[in-house]
Design a protein around this motif. Structure first.
Motif, PDB file in Angstrom:
ATOM      1  N   UNK A  58       0.834  -1.201   0.000  1.00 31.29           N
ATOM      2  CA  UNK A  58       0.000   0.000   0.000  1.00 31.29           C
ATOM      3  C   UNK A  58       0.871   1.254   0.000  1.00 31.29           C
ATOM      4  N   UNK A  59       1.985   1.201   0.734  1.00 27.45           N
ATOM      5  CA  UNK A  59       2.948   2.317   0.716  1.00 27.45           C
ATOM      6  C   UNK A  59       3.604   2.434  -0.651  1.00 27.45           C
ATOM      7  N   UNK A  60       3.949   1.300  -1.237  1.00 26.80           N
ATOM      8  CA  UNK A  60       4.619   1.285  -2.544  1.00 26.80           C
ATOM      9  C   UNK A  60       3.789   1.993  -3.609  1.00 26.80           C
ATOM     10  N   UNK A  61       2.524   1.597  -3.775  1.00 27.68           N
ATOM     11  CA  UNK A  61       1.706   2.183  -4.841  1.00 27.68           C
ATOM     12  C   UNK A  61       0.207   2.221  -4.533  1.00 27.68           C
ATOM     13  N   UNK A 122      -2.521 -11.959  -2.135  1.00 27.95           N
ATOM     14  CA  UNK A 122      -2.586 -10.909  -1.117  1.00 27.95           C
ATOM     15  C   UNK A 122      -1.942  -9.622  -1.629  1.00 27.95           C
ATOM     16  N   UNK A 123      -0.831  -9.767  -2.346  1.00 27.70           N
ATOM     17  CA  UNK A 123      -0.132  -8.596  -2.905  1.00 27.70           C
ATOM     18  C   UNK A 123      -1.006  -7.896  -3.952  1.00 27.70           C
ATOM     19  N   UNK A 124      -1.596  -8.681  -4.841  1.00 25.78           N
ATOM     20  CA  UNK A 124      -2.446  -8.097  -5.894  1.00 25.78           C
ATOM     21  C   UNK A 124      -3.659  -7.400  -5.276  1.00 25.78           C
ATOM     22  N   UNK A 125      -4.218  -8.007  -4.242  1.00 26.06           N
ATOM     23  CA  UNK A 125      -5.368  -7.424  -3.548  1.00 26.06           C
ATOM     24  C   UNK A 125      -5.031  -6.044  -2.983  1.00 26.06           C
ATOM     25  N   UNK A 127      -2.435  -3.949  -3.770  1.00 25.35           N
ATOM     26  CA  UNK A 127      -1.884  -2.918  -4.659  1.00 25.35           C
ATOM     27  C   UNK A 127      -2.777  -2.613  -5.858  1.00 25.35           C
ATOM     28  N   UNK A 128      -3.829  -3.418  -6.081  1.00 26.36           N
ATOM     29  CA  UNK A 128      -4.622  -3.211  -7.284  1.00 26.36           C
ATOM     30  C   UNK A 128      -6.132  -3.294  -7.027  1.00 26.36           C
ATOM     31  N   UNK A 133     -11.089   0.207  -6.558  1.00 28.87           N
ATOM     32  CA  UNK A 133     -12.508   0.372  -6.223  1.00 28.87           C
ATOM     33  C   UNK A 133     -12.676   1.321  -5.030  1.00 28.87           C
ATOM     34  N   UNK A 134     -11.709   1.330  -4.118  1.00 30.02           N
ATOM     35  CA  UNK A 134     -11.755   2.276  -3.001  1.00 30.02           C
ATOM     36  C   UNK A 134     -11.715   3.722  -3.478  1.00 30.02           C
ATOM     37  N   UNK A 135     -10.964   3.963  -4.541  1.00 31.67           N
ATOM     38  CA  UNK A 135     -10.867   5.310  -5.122  1.00 31.67           C
ATOM     39  C   UNK A 135     -12.237   5.815  -5.573  1.00 31.67           C
TER      40      UNK A 135
END
Length: 406
Positions: A58-61, A122-125, A127-128, A133-135
């Protein structure tokens, strides 16, 4: 005075974020309690890694995809390694929400899923799938915000996203060995209802930060807003537990402990969207409705759809998240159907529920289907029968007290 208020607001966001962080312990306990002792370490590792991968990803992107400058109402303008001075409290608060969404998937695919595959999903969830959808809802310029969609703390943004991904994952990975024989569903009891209960109490506690913290302030009028949010949250949880208790008592002749615990969670998930928009009566009604629906949904998914969800994650988070979000259009004191607002708010709620639901289902299916065809989703039969702890992690949770489980 303004400076004092700013410090109070920042401190409240951090405290609320710490409460939400502690919910990871609750999820870990619920999942371990409702499953067998031979898979405890695997579950601990999955929940721990959701937090670690979620924090870094989440920090990364992920944060900028969610909260960056809007691009077409669909996505935030991405940049790497978010580091804006004075905004770290927001990064922390949103990070622990992101980790929660990822963790929901873990319970639905417990006891038979490859650890390596789980880490990738978990990573894809984080960062993508979750940030985009949150946006749409929380950045301020997303298409659902512009429609008037209300999801104050994430019944749909967090819980349904995780719940629908969990449904896809559980369907693709398949049921545990022995779960279904000759078309009949067999109960596979968890090894510790005590762990499950303790987990639910921790989640209930953490939810006061989850919902109350989503006010993002506590100074001035926000103090009363936060108080109202916390009481609506508590009433819905209590009503959900009671509804599940009495329904199972009537259906089965005995009050079912695991269903009652899930009833409390269902009430919490259901009220999360409208906790700031409904009054105490509306919150209680939402809790009662979700407490009933979660029992019926768990049975339907298990016995009719034949999808094995060991902890009821799809029903608690996916189904009750969607129902609770829709009910904002009914019970919101400003614009709700029962308060003279007509059907317009209900329409906006339905658009959000179905739009985000479709996004989660489709993206999860694409990612998980690719993983299934490449590295595989499932452990071998031998590994599943003997336990993931031994085969995936090389140790046992209870080496001196091995339960006779098959």
């Amino acid at each position: 005075m303004e400076e004092v208020n700013a410090v109070l607001d920042l401190m409240w966001i951090l405290i609320a974020g710490i409460l939400v962080f502690f919910m990871q312990a609750g999820f870990t306990l619920v999942e371990t309690g409702f499953t067998r002792s031979k898979n405890v370490i695997n579950i601990i590792m999955k929940n721990l890694m959701d937090l670690c991968i979620g924090s870094l990803g989440f920090w990364l992107i992920g944060y900028t995809l969610m909260y960056g400058d809007d691009i077409g109402g669909f996505i935030g303008n991405p940049s790497l390694f978010y580091n804006v001075d004075g905004e770290m409290h927001n990064l922390f608060f949103q990070t622990v929400f992101c980790a929660t969404a990822a963790t929901i998937v873990s319970g639905a695919i417990a006891e038979r899923t490859k650890f390596s595959t789980y880490l990738i999903f978990s990573f894809v969830m984080t960062v993508l799938i979750y940030p985009i959808s949150g946006h749409w809802v929380w950045q301020g310029d997303g298409w659902l915000t512009n429609l008037g969609f209300i999801d104050f703390a994430g019944s749909t943004v967090v819980h349904s996203v995780g719940g629908w991904a969990a449904l896809v994952a559980a369907a693709l990975v398949g049921p545990r060995i022995g779960k279904y024989t000759n078309g009949k569903s067999n109960a596979i009891p968890g090894h510790s209802i005590l762990f499950g209960a303790l987990g639910v109490f921790i989640l209930w506690l953490g939810w006061f930060g989850f919902n109350g913290g989503s006010e993002l302030a506590i100074s001035g009028d926000s103090a009363n807003h936060v108080s109202n949010i916390i009481i609506t949250t508590n009433l819905a949880a209590a009503a959900g537990a009671l509804a599940a208790l009495f329904l199972t008592w009537i259906k089965y002749g005995k009050p079912d402990a695991s269903m009652t615990l899930n009833g409390a969670l269902a009430g919490l998930v259901g009220v999360t969207a409208g906790c700031a928009a409904v009054d105490n009566y509306g919150a209680t009604a939402i809790g009662l409705i979700c407490g009933i629906i979660v029992v019926l949904s768990i049975e339907f998914i298990d016995k009719k759809l034949k999808i094995d969800d060991p902890v009821g994650a799809v029903s608690v988070h996916g189904v009750c998240g969607a129902i609770g979000t829709l009910l904002v259009g009914v019970f919101a004191t400003d614009g709700g159907l029962f308060y003279g607002g007509g059907f317009s708010q209900l329409g906006a709620q339905a658009a959000g529920v179905f739009g985000i639901g479709a996004w989660s289902l489709v993206t999860s299916f694409i990612i998980l289907f690719i993983l299934k065809k490449t590295i595989g989703l499932r452990v071998s039969e031998k590994e599943e029968v003997e336990g993931l702890d031994i085969h995936e992690h090389g140790m046992e949770a209870y080496p001196d007290f091995r339960l006779n489980e098959h």
